[in-house]
Design an enzyme around this catalytic site. Structure first.
Site, PDB file in Angstrom:
ATOM      1  CG  HIS A   1      54.021  41.135 -46.352  1.00 37.48           C
ATOM      2  ND1 HIS A   1      53.221  40.105 -45.939  1.00 37.48           N
ATOM      3  CD2 HIS A   1      54.651  41.591 -45.224  1.00 37.48           C
ATOM      4  CE1 HIS A   1      53.340  39.937 -44.635  1.00 37.48           C
ATOM      5  NE2 HIS A   1      54.211  40.819 -44.187  1.00 37.48           N
TER       6      HIS A   1
ATOM      7  CE  LYS B   1      56.906  38.943 -44.285  1.00 34.20           C
ATOM      8  NZ  LYS B   1      58.059  39.368 -43.453  1.00 34.20           N
TER       9      LYS B   1
END
Length: 230
Positions: free
Chosen positions: A119, A117
């Site tokens: 963000h 991921k």
């Protein structure tokens, strides 16, 4: 051939059959073998069935940690239950709750993402930190063992120590060489007795016998004679 079945095992078998997660018949596997049974854990999706699965996982963990003459290599105490993406995530989540509520055993939960991921909190891991922790991995069924080896590598890369693996079903089959098995290969990495299961092929055979399912039983015995891990 098999120890007496526990109630959580028979309950899981019955419920898995009721939703088609466990089927007896004729199924061609990726290996090319024609199996008399097939197990698809993704169909264990209702609240009732997941409750049975959680109870079975938790009971199997407690049993695997209890030293006895029949269990000379118990799985050590652990800090974190790790569920590899994707099927392992709900397995681990429901099992940590069951361990706490039914066995007074409080451990942390962690799982990974298939993709990092970029963000928010970012990264690949979710939940408890694995650094300097002893980790138990949950799995559904080991086939070639690729996924479980990746999970072991993930835990190690995060600074954790894998103390064992609990899988839902051990097919107890030899490899193409007719001698080795995926479980044996993984135990060569983790140590003897470090891979356990809720159910084994021999348990399914015992269940068929006790329920008078003679046609399915005979086919299972033939398959065991040909591919079973003796």
């Amino acid at each position: 051939m098999s120890d007496p079945l526990q109630s959580y095992q028979t309950d899981l078998i019955s419920k898995a059959m009721s939703v088609g997660a466990l089927k007896f018949g004729q199924f061609t596997l990726k290996s090319g073998r024609v199996s008399p049974y097939f197990f698809n854990s993704s169909l264990l999706s209702s609240g009732e069935i997941l409750n049975s699965l959680a109870s079975a996982f938790a009971a199997s963990i407690v049993s695997a940690q209890t030293s006895s003459s029949s269990n000379p290599h118990p799985i050590p105490k652990f800090d974190v239950l790790f569920g590899p993406a994707y099927k392992g995530i709900p397995f681990a989540a429901i099992t940590v709750v069951q361990l706490s509520s039914q066995h007074n055993l409080s451990v942390e939960l962690a799982y990974d993402r298939k993709e990092v991921k970029a963000h928010g909190e970012g990264g690949k891991m979710v939940g408890a930190s694995l650094r300097d922790k002893k980790v138990l991995i949950l799995d559904d069924v080991m086939t070639a063992g690729t996924a479980i080896r990746q999970a072991i590598d993930t835990v190690k890369s995060e600074g954790g120590e894998v103390v064992g693996v609990i899988q839902c079903l051990d097919r107890e089959e030899v490899g193409k060489d007719g001698v080795s098995s995926t479980v044996k290969d993984v135990e060569a990495i983790l140590g003897e007795g470090r891979v356990r299961s809720i159910l084994r092929m021999r348990d399914l055979i015992a269940w068929l016998e006790s329920n008078g399912m003679q046609e399915e039983l005979e086919k299972m015995k033939v398959y065991w004679d040909q591919y079973g891990l003796k």
